[in-house]
Design an enzyme around this catalytic site. Sequence first.
Site, PDB file in Angstrom:
ATOM      1  N   ARG A 176       0.807  -1.233   0.000  1.00 41.54           N
ATOM      2  CA  ARG A 176       0.000   0.000   0.000  1.00 41.54           C
ATOM      3  C   ARG A 176       0.837   1.279   0.000  1.00 41.54           C
ATOM      4  NH1 ARG A 176      -3.155  -3.374   3.531  1.00 41.54           N
ATOM      5  NH2 ARG A 176      -5.070  -4.016   2.463  1.00 41.54           N
ATOM      6  N   LYS A 198       2.483  10.782 -12.177  1.00 34.85           N
ATOM      7  CA  LYS A 198       1.605   9.893 -12.927  1.00 34.85           C
ATOM      8  C   LYS A 198       2.290   8.546 -13.111  1.00 34.85           C
ATOM      9  CE  LYS A 198      -1.410  12.782 -15.796  1.00 34.85           C
ATOM     10  NZ  LYS A 198      -1.798  13.055 -17.194  1.00 34.85           N
ATOM     11  N   GLU A 240       7.647  16.532 -26.398  1.00 35.67           N
ATOM     12  CA  GLU A 240       7.119  17.068 -25.144  1.00 35.67           C
ATOM     13  C   GLU A 240       7.722  18.439 -24.839  1.00 35.67           C
ATOM     14  OE1 GLU A 240       4.677  15.893 -23.482  1.00 35.67           O
ATOM     15  OE2 GLU A 240       4.531  13.755 -23.921  1.00 35.67           O
ATOM     16  N   LYS A 282       6.464  22.006 -16.062  1.00 36.33           N
ATOM     17  CA  LYS A 282       5.726  20.866 -15.521  1.00 36.33           C
ATOM     18  C   LYS A 282       5.473  21.045 -14.019  1.00 36.33           C
ATOM     19  CE  LYS A 282       4.045  16.571 -15.815  1.00 36.33           C
ATOM     20  NZ  LYS A 282       4.756  15.400 -16.346  1.00 36.33           N
ATOM     21  N   GLU A 292      -4.893  16.333 -11.822  1.00 33.87           N
ATOM     22  CA  GLU A 292      -5.504  16.566 -13.126  1.00 33.87           C
ATOM     23  C   GLU A 292      -7.008  16.784 -13.045  1.00 33.87           C
ATOM     24  OE1 GLU A 292      -5.412  13.916 -16.996  1.00 33.87           O
ATOM     25  OE2 GLU A 292      -3.424  14.720 -16.610  1.00 33.87           O
ATOM     26  N   ARG A 296      -4.034  20.793 -15.159  1.00 38.42           N
ATOM     27  CA  ARG A 296      -2.991  19.833 -15.506  1.00 38.42           C
ATOM     28  C   ARG A 296      -3.318  19.091 -16.792  1.00 38.42           C
ATOM     29  NH1 ARG A 296       0.291  15.325 -11.799  1.00 38.42           N
ATOM     30  NH2 ARG A 296       1.497  14.530 -13.556  1.00 38.42           N
ATOM     31  N   ASN A 300      -1.573  17.589 -21.652  1.00 32.61           N
ATOM     32  CA  ASN A 300      -1.857  16.496 -22.582  1.00 32.61           C
ATOM     33  C   ASN A 300      -2.194  16.982 -23.991  1.00 32.61           C
ATOM     34  OD1 ASN A 300      -1.681  14.123 -20.782  1.00 32.61           O
ATOM     35  ND2 ASN A 300      -3.371  15.114 -19.719  1.00 32.61           N
ATOM     36  N   HIS A 303      -2.295  14.531 -26.868  1.00 31.13           N
ATOM     37  CA  HIS A 303      -2.232  13.170 -26.349  1.00 31.13           C
ATOM     38  C   HIS A 303      -3.486  12.352 -26.640  1.00 31.13           C
ATOM     39  CE1 HIS A 303       1.298  14.717 -24.420  1.00 31.13           C
ATOM     40  NE2 HIS A 303       1.508  13.619 -23.719  1.00 31.13           N
ATOM     41  N   HIS A 307      -2.602   9.071 -28.199  1.00 27.81           N
ATOM     42  CA  HIS A 307      -2.881   7.784 -27.553  1.00 27.81           C
ATOM     43  C   HIS A 307      -3.719   6.889 -28.455  1.00 27.81           C
ATOM     44  CE1 HIS A 307      -2.166   9.327 -23.160  1.00 27.81           C
ATOM     45  NE2 HIS A 307      -1.055   9.198 -23.857  1.00 27.81           N
ATOM     46  N   HIS A 320       6.075   7.058 -28.035  1.00 33.76           N
ATOM     47  CA  HIS A 320       5.061   7.961 -27.506  1.00 33.76           C
ATOM     48  C   HIS A 320       5.186   9.370 -28.090  1.00 33.76           C
ATOM     49  CE1 HIS A 320       2.303   9.872 -24.742  1.00 33.76           C
ATOM     50  NE2 HIS A 320       3.262  10.634 -24.243  1.00 33.76           N
TER      51      HIS A 320
END
Length: 421
Positions: A176, A198, A240, A282, A292, A296, A300, A303, A307, A320
């Site tokens: 955990r 992330k 990026e 960032k 997000e 935030r 993206n 993206h 994606h 990517h």
Amino acid sequence: MQGALAAQIPTRVATPSVSSISRNRRGGASVSPASRHVTSAGHVVSSATCAAAEPRTVVTVDLGDRSYPIYIGTGLLDNGALLRSHVPGATALVVTNETVAPLYLDRAVAALSKDGAIRVEVVILPDGEQHKSMEVLMRVFDKALEAKLDRQTTFVALGGGVIGDMTGYAAASYQRGVNFIQIPTTVMAMVDSSVGGKTGVNHPAGKNMIGAFYQPRCVLIDIDTLKTLPDREFASGLAEVVKYGLIRDADFFEWQEANVDKLMMRDEEVLVRAIERSCINKAEVVALDEKEGGVRATLNLGHTFGHAIETGIGYGEWLHGEAVSVGMVMAADMSERLGWTDATVKERTLALLNKFKLPVAVPESMTVHTFQNLMAVDKKAANGKLRLILLKGELGGCVFTGDFDSVKLFDTLDAFVSKPQ
């Protein structure tokens, strides 16, 4: 949260310029008051003044009692004292891949174990986006359990974005939650994925659909590791870097336009500046919106389109950054069709990405139907409505919105699958 976000990201004007950020850097994580620069969001950017193999600069991600430093410099992988200062327990598990291990694993292990106070375990995963899965992630848990690592252990990610994401998710999940450190070895990981917490793995139906927000104790960026990075991987990471200029930092975009050749030649000083400025951008956004919920999401840009490409053609077929590159051009195209930007924004975006040798046209196998199906399950969708990051106004301005003419989206998709850009 429908419609254009109230907290639209403006053009940045109060942050120190790249040139001012980069003055008087000569090693050292110890910061005197005179060498501290503070951004508009309160993030400390420090120019160091100590011995060799100390950070040239340090950017702080300001998250209160969970704040952490991003160390940037050369030779940092051998700075065992700095690395060990972020390992609170007596054990560490280094997670890397088959490509990075022969290059840097021994040095990382030596740095961690130098004074004998830390027992270091290692797990080596296969390389590539296609291995970013729950099945492969289980190898990390298997090793941790086999080595009887407890909650005081620290997981160390040594590699690119895939390794960083998987290690972070493993750290968030193991017993955990255990500590973890990022040591990125690709441009992509240095300027983006290692910062902000992330973490996760892919699902066959969508990229990064399983994961958690989980912050590292530090990020250690040794730009010397970029010397062994293949050209294609290097260029992928620059996508990026371009993104930050498009969404919030027009001065940085213009600096990139002026320094294309030096960036492509991997000039050390220019690389430090590019990585530092990217990390500042960032860090500022993450401090405003860690999980997000709003602003935030602007990180993206491109993206959602990208994606869809990665998933549609199969994980690992494109890098990517290559998919994001095309996605940013598609976002710029759609923004122009909506009348939110003029033609020069798309033209400059295309020109810069071309100079960085990044793709700007979709793979031939992609169809409008494929895009639509995959974009429908994007993580930024809300209440069944697709939301996109689109450019608006002058260079450096963008919005996160679900309020747009869907016909313009179809027109962009149709244009890109019908002909090359």
